[in-house]
Structure formats: structure tokens, C-alpha cells
Design an enzyme around this catalytic site. Structure first.
Site, mmCIF file in Angstrom:
data_model
loop_
_atom_site.group_PDB
_atom_site.id
_atom_site.type_symbol
_atom_site.label_atom_id
_atom_site.label_comp_id
_atom_site.label_asym_id
_atom_site.label_seq_id
_atom_site.Cartn_x
_atom_site.Cartn_y
_atom_site.Cartn_z
ATOM 1 N N ARG A 52 0.835 -1.213 0.000
ATOM 2 C CA ARG A 52 0.000 0.000 0.000
ATOM 3 C C ARG A 52 0.864 1.255 0.000
ATOM 4 O O ARG A 52 0.547 2.233 -0.682
ATOM 5 C CB ARG A 52 -0.960 -0.014 1.190
ATOM 6 C CG ARG A 52 -2.011 1.079 1.088
ATOM 7 C CD ARG A 52 -3.115 0.921 2.101
ATOM 8 N NE ARG A 52 -2.622 1.047 3.457
ATOM 9 C CZ ARG A 52 -3.352 0.791 4.544
ATOM 10 N NH1 ARG A 52 -4.604 0.396 4.417
ATOM 11 N NH2 ARG A 52 -2.848 0.927 5.745
ATOM 12 N N LYS A 151 -2.862 6.779 1.147
ATOM 13 C CA LYS A 151 -2.701 7.084 2.569
ATOM 14 C C LYS A 151 -1.712 8.239 2.671
ATOM 15 O O LYS A 151 -0.518 8.061 2.909
ATOM 16 C CB LYS A 151 -2.200 5.837 3.307
ATOM 17 C CG LYS A 151 -2.567 5.840 4.764
ATOM 18 C CD LYS A 151 -2.502 4.460 5.364
ATOM 19 C CE LYS A 151 -2.517 4.476 6.868
ATOM 20 N NZ LYS A 151 -3.659 5.147 7.482
ATOM 21 N N GLU A 184 -16.619 5.410 5.211
ATOM 22 C CA GLU A 184 -15.831 4.828 6.306
ATOM 23 C C GLU A 184 -15.850 5.794 7.476
ATOM 24 O O GLU A 184 -16.515 6.819 7.417
ATOM 25 C CB GLU A 184 -14.394 4.563 5.830
ATOM 26 C CG GLU A 184 -13.669 5.829 5.383
ATOM 27 C CD GLU A 184 -12.224 5.599 4.967
ATOM 28 O OE1 GLU A 184 -11.639 4.552 5.297
ATOM 29 O OE2 GLU A 184 -11.663 6.499 4.323
HETATM 30 N N1 PMP Z 1 -9.582 4.340 6.846
HETATM 31 C C1 PMP Z 1 -8.721 5.334 7.124
HETATM 32 C C2 PMP Z 1 -9.050 6.719 6.675
HETATM 33 C C3 PMP Z 1 -7.539 5.067 7.823
HETATM 34 O O1 PMP Z 1 -6.665 6.048 8.106
HETATM 35 C C4 PMP Z 1 -7.260 3.736 8.241
HETATM 36 C C5 PMP Z 1 -5.993 3.416 8.967
HETATM 37 N N2 PMP Z 1 -5.964 3.915 10.274
HETATM 38 C C6 PMP Z 1 -8.212 2.741 7.949
HETATM 39 C C7 PMP Z 1 -9.344 3.074 7.235
HETATM 40 C C8 PMP Z 1 -7.969 1.310 8.348
HETATM 41 O O2 PMP Z 1 -6.948 0.774 7.548
HETATM 42 P P1 PMP Z 1 -5.997 -0.390 8.071
HETATM 43 O O3 PMP Z 1 -6.888 -1.519 8.427
HETATM 44 O O4 PMP Z 1 -5.117 -0.701 6.911
HETATM 45 O O5 PMP Z 1 -5.255 0.135 9.240
#
Ligand code: PMP
Length: 291
Positions: A52, A151, A184
Site C-alpha cells: 500500500r 494514505k 468509512e
Molecule cells: N480508513 C482510514 C481513513 C484510515 O486512516 C485507516 C488506517 N488507520 C483505515 C481506514 C484502516 O486501515 P488499516 O486496516 O489498513 O489500518
């Protein structure tokens, strides 16, 4: 043990881990990051986080100053030097030092740092009794401006949503997209359980391609629970039997109330408990060792 930060090829004490005020990561949020977690001396899903990070770098045309292999070694070494068995690892790559204009080409080399520390996003009581959360006015970024799958160091979109939740007395916010569908939360993906089917919005609705999200989907399939990536509206959330959030930091967090509506019977449900114990087992047995 003194905390050690990896900064551009060196391990330095926290107080000495400093970057230029001309760094474009600071001036413009021009950069990317990853948040990883370690359990019992092993980094969970390291390869997935590396993938990622590289996809985020590609999207913003950013050079990661180390090869994938060398970066993995730097991450493992930083984790090892700090000595925690269970901790959080933050990898940050910025455009580096430039001048006061935007021009990324004037930044001659990227800045890379790795922090290893403890993290607690929500206190233990919420894992037992579940969170009460709300939807907020700030909408999630769209792929037309900043693709939510990257990200990046630009988290203002999510921070504004978090502030709106906090101003209203809640710890977390659900963000909708321009059409009013669920995307989300501010740092976690969202799932519901509807008639024994686990549902989560497709990432193209405006969500980060969460690694915990993907892990939960795999776990559900192994447990023979049907999973659907489906467009969800607030209506679907309100009428769900269960709801939970997923993230590397937050892990699996039950939600029992949304916008004042009680979800299911208002208690942490069976499906959440099943998925959560399978997740716990997985993090304790998988991962890349550093101790
Ligand atoms: N959505 C956002 C906006 C995030 O910053 C994160 C990570 N903290 C997630 C979802 C969850 O992603 P992951 O399971 O890869 O940590």
C-alpha cells in the site's frame, strides 16, 4: 530503554529526530504514511503495508528512498531496537526539503522516518460495550480530488470529521460521500452484519483499502460467513443487526448506536465476537519476526 527513531538512514533518540521546517511534508502535507502493528515480537501484514505504501507513492509520484527490501530491514531494525513485543509502527515518507513554493521537483530527496511506539486509540471499556457514533457534515474526499485509497499526509478531511464528532460529544464519525452513501470512519473502515451477512462499502465509494478490512473479509470467508461489498446508506446502518469498525490501530471495534438509533439489541453481537476471536488468533500466530 531509550526510544529510537529511524530518520534518513540513522537511528536517533526521539529528541534528536528533527526535520526541516522547509520539508514539504510539513508545509503542504506532501507525503504518505503507513501504520503497522506488532504482536508478540512480530509485525502483522508487513507485505500488505509495503504494497500500500508503494501504491500511495506511485499515486503522488513520490520516490521512496530505499528499495523495498532495505525499507523492510529498516522497519524490522527499528522495531527491534525499541524492544517492544506489542507496539505500533509508523512509516512516513515526505517529498523532502524544498523552498516555499509548491514545486515538488525542487525537493531533492525524500525524507523517510520510522517511529515505533505504544498506541491506544480507544479505551478498553469501548471494546466491551461498543461505541456510539454519528454521521457528520464533512464528506469524504472523492477520487476526483484526492483518492481516498492513497494514505497521504493530508488527513484534514478526516480530522474535520473527527472534530465535528468530538464537538457533538462522540469519539468517532461516519463519513458519507457526495451522494450520501457510507464510506468509512475517520481512521477505520466500517462493516455491518445484516441477517448473518457481513457487508462493507466497496472502496470506490470513498474508503481506504484497509488491511484490517481485507483480513476481516478473509476471516469471514474462512468462518463460512457470507461477505458482500455493497453500497450502504444510513438506512442500512440503522437497520443492521450489528456494526463494527476495523483498523490496524483500533483493531475490531463494536458500534452499538449510530445517530441516536440503537443497532440491533444494543449489545456487542455474536458475529463480531466470532470475527474478533479469529482475528486475535491470527495476529498471535502470523507476522514477520523482529525479536
Ligand atoms: N480508513 C482510514 C481513513 C484510515 O486512516 C485507516 C488506517 N488507520 C483505515 C481506514 C484502516 O486501515 P488499516 O486496516 O489498513 O489500518
Amino acid at each position: 530503554m531509550e526510544q529510537k527513531i529511524y530518520l534518513n538512514g540513522e537511528f536517533v533518540p526521539r529528541q534528536e529526530a528533527k526535520i526541516s521546517v522547509y520539508d514539504h511534508g510539513l508545509l503542504y502535507g506532501d507525503g504518505i504514511f503507513e501504520g503497522l502493528r506488532t504482536y508478540n515480537g512480530r509485525i502483522f501484514k508487513l507485505a500488505e503495508h509495503m504494497d500500500r505504501l508503494h501504491r500511495s507513492a506511485k499515486y503522488i509520484c513520490l520516490d521512496i528512498p530505499l528499495s523495498r527490501e532495505k525499507l523492510i530491514n529498516a522497519v524490522l531494525k527499528t522495531a527491534q531496537l525499541n524492544g517492544y513485543r506489542d507496539c505500533y509502527v509508523r512509516i512516513v515518507v515526505t517529498r523532502g526539503e524544498g523552498d516555499l513554493g509548491l514545486a515538488p521537483e525542487k525537493c531533492k530527496s525524500s525524507t523517510l522516518f520510522i517511529i515505533v511506539d505504544k498506541i491506544e486509540l480507544f479505551s478498553e471499556e469501548f471494546y466491551k460495550k461498543g461505541l456510539e457514533i454519528i454521521t457528520v457534515p464533512t464528506q469524504r474526499n472523492t477520487p476526483y480530488n484526492l483518492d481516498p485509497r492513497v494514505k497521504s499526509l493530508n488527513y484534514l478531511n478526516n480530522i474535520l470529521a473527527k472534530i465535528e464528532a468530538q464537538n457533538a460529544g462522540f469519539k468517532e464519525a461516519i463519513m458519507l460521500n457526495r451522494e450520501g452513501f457510507v464510506t468509512e470512519c475517520t481512521a477505520d473502515n466500517i462493516f455491518i452484519v445484516d441477517n448473518d451477512v457481513i457487508k462493507t462499502p466497496p472502496t470506490y465509494m470513498g474508503a481506504l483499502d484497509g488491511i484490517t478490512r481485507k483480513t476481516v473479509i478473509e476471516i469471514a470467508k474462512k468462518l463460512s460467513i457470507e461477505v458482500k461489498e455493497e453500497i450502504l446508506a444510513r438506512y442500512d446502518l440503522f437497520n443492521a443487526d450489528e456494526c463494527f469498525l476495523t483498523g490496524t490501530g483500533a483493531e475490531i471495534m463494536p458500534v452499538v448506536k449510530i445517530d441516536g438509533r440503537t443497532i440491533g439489541d444494543g449489545k456487542v453481537g455474536n458475529t463480531i465476537n466470532k470475527v474478533r476471536s479469529a482475528y486475535k488468533k491470527l495476529v498471535e500466530t502470523e507476522g514477520t519476526s523482529y525479536l
